[in-house]
Design a protein around this motif. Sequence first.
Motif, PDB file in Angstrom:
ATOM      1  N   ILE A  77      -3.319  -6.827  -4.903  1.00  0.00           N
ATOM      2  CA  ILE A  77      -3.261  -5.833  -5.971  1.00  0.00           C
ATOM      3  C   ILE A  77      -4.073  -4.602  -5.549  1.00  0.00           C
ATOM      4  CG2 ILE A  77      -5.209  -6.915  -7.176  1.00  0.00           C
ATOM      5  CD1 ILE A  77      -3.960  -5.932  -9.814  1.00  0.00           C
ATOM      6  N   MET A  78      -3.487  -3.429  -5.765  1.00  0.00           N
ATOM      7  CA  MET A  78      -4.212  -2.188  -5.489  1.00  0.00           C
ATOM      8  C   MET A  78      -5.331  -2.073  -6.517  1.00  0.00           C
ATOM      9  SD  MET A  78      -1.341   0.698  -4.718  1.00  0.00           S
ATOM     10  CE  MET A  78      -0.652   0.505  -6.358  1.00  0.00           C
ATOM     11  N   THR A  79      -6.546  -1.903  -6.054  1.00  0.00           N
ATOM     12  CA  THR A  79      -7.664  -1.819  -6.988  1.00  0.00           C
ATOM     13  C   THR A  79      -8.344  -0.463  -6.976  1.00  0.00           C
ATOM     14  OG1 THR A  79      -9.143  -2.745  -5.322  1.00  0.00           O
ATOM     15  CG2 THR A  79      -8.167  -4.278  -6.918  1.00  0.00           C
ATOM     16  N   ALA A  80      -8.261   0.273  -5.880  1.00  0.00           N
ATOM     17  CA  ALA A  80      -8.959   1.560  -5.817  1.00  0.00           C
ATOM     18  C   ALA A  80      -8.388   2.415  -4.692  1.00  0.00           C
ATOM     19  CB  ALA A  80     -10.450   1.348  -5.594  1.00  0.00           C
ATOM     20  N   LEU A  81      -8.528   3.726  -4.882  1.00  0.00           N
ATOM     21  CA  LEU A  81      -8.158   4.698  -3.861  1.00  0.00           C
ATOM     22  C   LEU A  81      -9.321   5.665  -3.720  1.00  0.00           C
ATOM     23  CD1 LEU A  81      -6.059   6.087  -1.975  1.00  0.00           C
ATOM     24  CD2 LEU A  81      -5.336   7.400  -3.991  1.00  0.00           C
ATOM     25  N   GLY A  82      -9.891   5.728  -2.546  1.00  0.00           N
ATOM     26  CA  GLY A  82     -10.943   6.703  -2.272  1.00  0.00           C
ATOM     27  C   GLY A  82     -10.332   7.894  -1.569  1.00  0.00           C
ATOM     28  N   ILE A  83     -10.632   9.088  -2.043  1.00  0.00           N
ATOM     29  CA  ILE A  83     -10.133  10.312  -1.417  1.00  0.00           C
ATOM     30  C   ILE A  83     -11.326  11.222  -1.190  1.00  0.00           C
ATOM     31  CG2 ILE A  83      -8.589  12.296  -1.584  1.00  0.00           C
ATOM     32  CD1 ILE A  83      -6.945  10.731  -3.638  1.00  0.00           C
ATOM     33  N   GLY A  84     -11.487  11.675   0.033  1.00  0.00           N
ATOM     34  CA  GLY A  84     -12.558  12.631   0.288  1.00  0.00           C
ATOM     35  C   GLY A  84     -13.425  12.243   1.459  1.00  0.00           C
TER      36      GLY A  84
END
Length: 101
Positions: A77-84
């Motif tokens: 399951i996708m739980t988080a997306l970090g961008i940066g």
Amino acid sequence: AAQAGHAYLNAYLRCLEQNPRRAKLYQKPGIGTKITLAASGKEIKRLMKLAKSAGLPYSLIVDSGHVMPPHFDGNPIMTALGIGPLTREEAKFLKHLPLVK
């Protein structure tokens, strides 16, 4: 919170590897704000595509193997997306998302 931490750290480490100058700017005093925003799975996929097409550092966290009903049943399951790290200008495509409180 743990999943967001994984996403932030992985995105930052990717940035450090691929764009050290961007990562160094993030380390300057007064810079380095981190925010946590809420998004659906569909929105996470869309944002990941936008980040990728813009050449921004990002990291998608997919958790699996945990069984904690109702959210985790052992399947990936996708739980988080970090961008940066991002500049304020680059982050404008995230403005519509609500802050996690």
